[in-house]
Each structure stands twice: as structure tokens, then as C-alpha cells.
Scaffold this active site. Structure first.
Site, PDB file in Angstrom:
ATOM      1  N   CYS A  35       0.833  -1.262   0.030  1.00 45.34           N
ATOM      2  CA  CYS A  35       0.031  -0.114   0.048  1.00 45.34           C
ATOM      3  C   CYS A  35       0.957   1.111   0.051  1.00 45.34           C
ATOM      4  CB  CYS A  35      -0.892   0.132   1.316  1.00 45.34           C
ATOM      5  SG  CYS A  35      -0.185   0.187   2.880  1.00 45.34           S
ATOM      6  N   ASP A  37       2.142   2.620   2.662  1.00 50.22           N
ATOM      7  CA  ASP A  37       2.339   3.405   3.777  1.00 50.22           C
ATOM      8  C   ASP A  37       3.399   3.196   4.593  1.00 50.22           C
ATOM      9  OD1 ASP A  37      -0.291   4.191   2.972  1.00 50.22           O
ATOM     10  OD2 ASP A  37      -1.474   2.924   4.398  1.00 50.22           O
ATOM     11  N   CYS A  60      -3.157   5.477   5.725  1.00 50.10           N
ATOM     12  CA  CYS A  60      -4.380   5.150   5.625  1.00 50.10           C
ATOM     13  C   CYS A  60      -4.880   5.609   7.288  1.00 50.10           C
ATOM     14  CB  CYS A  60      -4.813   3.937   5.195  1.00 50.10           C
ATOM     15  SG  CYS A  60      -4.609   2.734   6.360  1.00 50.10           S
ATOM     16  N   CYS A 104      -2.847  -2.958   8.434  1.00 56.16           N
ATOM     17  CA  CYS A 104      -2.508  -1.630   8.852  1.00 56.16           C
ATOM     18  C   CYS A 104      -2.057  -1.625  10.456  1.00 56.16           C
ATOM     19  CB  CYS A 104      -3.654  -0.669   8.857  1.00 56.16           C
ATOM     20  SG  CYS A 104      -4.443  -1.034   7.241  1.00 56.16           S
TER      21      CYS A 104
HETATM   22 FE1  FES Z   1      -1.489   0.413   4.413  1.00 55.73          FE
HETATM   23 FE2  FES Z   1      -3.519   0.711   5.925  1.00 55.73          FE
HETATM   24  S1  FES Z   1      -3.820   0.696   3.799  1.00 55.73           S
HETATM   25  S2  FES Z   1      -1.359   0.802   6.393  1.00 55.73           S
END
Ligand code: FES
Length: 141
Positions: A35, A37, A60, A104
Site C-alpha cells: 500500500c 504506507d 491510511c 495496517c
Molecule cells: Fe496500508 Fe492501511 S492501507 S497501512
């Protein structure tokens, strides 16, 4: 039923312990390659206790909520106890997360572990490296 619990919404909208500790004793940065992140966790350790803890998350809402809750859960605990923090405990403390968002919370667990590892490294404290095989994304190595 709402997708996100009130606690998740609360920690997402009013995240606790956001920021940076300039003289942190340990800093951990982890990322999820899929993702994209990124989460950074700072810990201040006094007498083996997490005296302060802050985080920055570029990610997110669930990543923000889980890192916020993770900081609340490890503050005031011993470094060893912080190391035991599982993503499951974070999810439970938030009254659950949708299945697609569990990864996450894994990021939050990994960020805490990475910060503790950095603290151990900086202070020449021995540890079992196998306990710290976090994941194989670029950020963790
Ligand atoms: Fe990647 Fe939440 S979508 S940490």
C-alpha cells in the site's frame, strides 16, 4: 453495522501522541510495500520504561488509528512489555478492524518493534536477532 468502531474513528480523528521526539532513544520506521504506507515510531526510555512515545504515519486512517492506539498501549510499560505488543492486541483495543485493514495494525506492531530494536542497537543491549525479523520490505532492512 458501521465499518469502523467508534474507537477507530476517535483515534483516526484525534490521534494521540502524534509527532517526533528529537532526542529519542529509539526510532523505528516501517513500511508496507503493497500500500506504500509508512510509519515512524519514536520512543524515549527511562530506567527500562517507555517514558514517552510519538509517531508519524503517512498512511491510511486505520494505520493512523492503530499507531495512535499502539503508543497509548506501550507508554509507561517496560521495553520488554512493549516488545510483546501484538497487532491483535491493538485491534482488540480498538474494538476491531475490517479484515482488509488488519495489515495496517501489523504496521503498528512492526513500528514498535523497530523502535525497540533501534534502542537496543544504540545501547549495545543484546537481543535475539530472530525476534526482529520484521518483514522483507525495503524499509525494514
Ligand atoms: Fe496500508 Fe492501511 S492501507 S497501512
Amino acid at each position: 453495522m458501521a465499518l469502523y468502531s467508534d474507537k477507530v474513528m476517535d483515534h483516526f480523528q484525534n490521534p494521540r501522541n502524534v509527532g517526533k521526539i528529537d532526542d529519542a532513544d529509539g526510532v523505528g520506521e516501517v513500511g508496507n510495500a503493497k500500500c506504500g504506507d509508512i510509519m515512524r515510531m519514536y520512543i524515549k526510555v527511562e530506567d527500562g520504561i517507555i517514558a514517552d512515545c510519538k509517531f508519524n504515519t503517512f498512511g491510511c486512517g486505520s494505520a493512523i488509528a492503530t499507531s495512535s492506539m499502539a503508543t497509548e498501549l506501550i507508554k509507561g510499560k517496560s521495553v520488554e512489555e512493549a516488545l510483546q505488543l501484538s497487532n491483535k492486541a491493538v485491534v482488540e483495543a480498538l474494538d476491531g478492524l475490517p479484515p482488509a485493514k488488519i495489515h495496517c495494525s501489523v504496521l503498528a506492531e512492526q513500528a514498535v518493534r523497530a523502535a525497540v530494536k533501534d534502542y537496543y542497537d544504540k545501547n549495545g543491549i543484546e537481543y535475539n536477532a530472530e525476534e526482529f525479523v520484521i518483514c522483507d520490505c525495503d524499509h525494514c532492512h
